[in-house]
Motif scaffolding. Structure first.
Motif, PDB file in Angstrom:
ATOM      1  N   ASN A  41     -11.387  37.226  35.533  1.00 16.61           N
ATOM      2  CA  ASN A  41     -10.759  36.197  36.363  1.00 16.61           C
ATOM      3  C   ASN A  41     -10.319  35.042  35.465  1.00 16.61           C
ATOM      4  O   ASN A  41     -11.135  34.259  34.990  1.00 16.61           O
ATOM      5  CB  ASN A  41     -11.722  35.699  37.435  1.00 16.61           C
ATOM      6  N   GLN A  53      -4.999  30.515  43.417  1.00 14.74           N
ATOM      7  CA  GLN A  53      -4.531  31.376  42.334  1.00 14.74           C
ATOM      8  C   GLN A  53      -5.208  32.743  42.377  1.00 14.74           C
ATOM      9  O   GLN A  53      -4.568  33.781  42.164  1.00 14.74           O
ATOM     10  CB  GLN A  53      -4.794  30.700  40.983  1.00 14.74           C
ATOM     11  N   SER A  54      -6.502  32.748  42.634  1.00 16.86           N
ATOM     12  CA  SER A  54      -7.235  34.023  42.700  1.00 16.86           C
ATOM     13  C   SER A  54      -6.769  34.856  43.889  1.00 16.86           C
ATOM     14  O   SER A  54      -6.640  36.080  43.791  1.00 16.86           O
ATOM     15  CB  SER A  54      -8.743  33.764  42.797  1.00 16.86           C
ATOM     16  N   PHE A  57      -3.537  36.428  43.003  1.00 12.86           N
ATOM     17  CA  PHE A  57      -3.748  37.525  42.052  1.00 12.86           C
ATOM     18  C   PHE A  57      -4.225  38.785  42.775  1.00 12.86           C
ATOM     19  O   PHE A  57      -3.713  39.895  42.553  1.00 12.86           O
ATOM     20  CB  PHE A  57      -4.771  37.111  40.993  1.00 12.86           C
ATOM     21  N   SER A  60      -1.467  40.320  44.705  1.00 10.36           N
ATOM     22  CA  SER A  60      -0.454  40.943  43.845  1.00 10.36           C
ATOM     23  C   SER A  60      -0.882  42.326  43.349  1.00 10.36           C
ATOM     24  O   SER A  60      -0.036  43.152  42.973  1.00 10.36           O
ATOM     25  CB  SER A  60      -0.151  40.037  42.646  1.00 10.36           C
ATOM     26  N   LYS A  61      -2.192  42.574  43.337  1.00  2.00           N
ATOM     27  CA  LYS A  61      -2.711  43.869  42.903  1.00  2.00           C
ATOM     28  C   LYS A  61      -2.793  44.880  44.047  1.00  2.00           C
ATOM     29  O   LYS A  61      -3.286  45.985  43.871  1.00  2.00           O
ATOM     30  CB  LYS A  61      -4.093  43.695  42.252  1.00  2.00           C
TER      31      LYS A  61
END
Length: 214
Positions: A41, A53-54, A57, A60-61
């Motif tokens: 992370n 932000q996490s 992320f 997005s995966k």
């Protein structure tokens, strides 16, 4: 289905990290065959916005679900907007959480269970539902300024004024008087008599001048 789990390690047996935005790793698990991929992370050290932000992320995966211990309001809103289900309050290992989810024992939420900036002061082992707290120690320093006023017989009266919570020492007497030491009773009486004699002489001199001016 792809499930993202906040973890303290990079495998299925790693403990769940109670922090979502600042967890050590994200472990992405395919619930069909239990294949997984772990990512460090990179948002763990952010001063702010780590949850958002996490969440971005994870979305997005291609994660469909997030399993974590605690999740703040910004992260929950971001995940929900991306169509990612959020499950909080998880402990134990990544594998156990995945098994519980597959067994239908876990329910998603749209409500945060901690405040924003959770985890900034706490470690990875903080208990779920307990925001991290930082402690600080401050030291103060005082500055004092003395103001001296000389009064008869060379005595100084110091007036100290402290700034910033400090303590001011008494100030020195005025420069033309010097630092006076306390007089004994006899010395004080003698000094008073000398001053009285000097005043009488001055009065006599003034009266003499007045008489001569008539």
């Amino acid at each position: 289905m792809k499930v993202a789990v906040s973890a303290s390690g990079a495998d299925l047996d790693a403990p769940i990290d109670p922090r979502f935005g600042r967890c050590a790793y994200f472990v992405f698990v395919d619930t069909e065959d239990m294949n997984f991929t772990a990512f460090n992370n990179e948002n763990i050290a952010l001063g702010g916005g780590a949850g958002i932000q996490s969440a971005q992320f994870v979305a997005s995966k291609g994660a469909n679900v997030v399993l974590t211990g605690n999740c703040g309001p910004n992260a929950v809103r971001t995940l929900s907007a991306a169509g990612v289900e959020v499950v909080v309050g998880q402990t134990g290992s990544v594998r156990q959480a995945i098994d519980d989810y597959k067994g239908g024992n876990l329910k998603g939420t749209i409500e945060a269970n901690v405040a924003d900036h959770y985890g900034m002061g706490g470690g990875a082992g903080a208990s779920p539902g307990t925001p991290g707290m930082g402690s600080g120690m401050g030291t103060g320093r005082g500055m004092g300024r003395g103001m001296g006023m000389g009064r008869g017989m060379g005595r100084g009266m110091g007036m100290g004024r402290g700034m910033g919570g400090g303590m001011a020492a008494p100030g020195p007497a005025s420069s033309n008087q010097g630092l006076a030491t306390p007089l004994s009773k006899e010395q004080e009486l003698k000094s008073l008599k000398d001053q009285a004699d000097a005043l009488l002489k001055q009065i006599e001199a003034v009266e003499s001048r007045i008489n001569n001016s008539k």
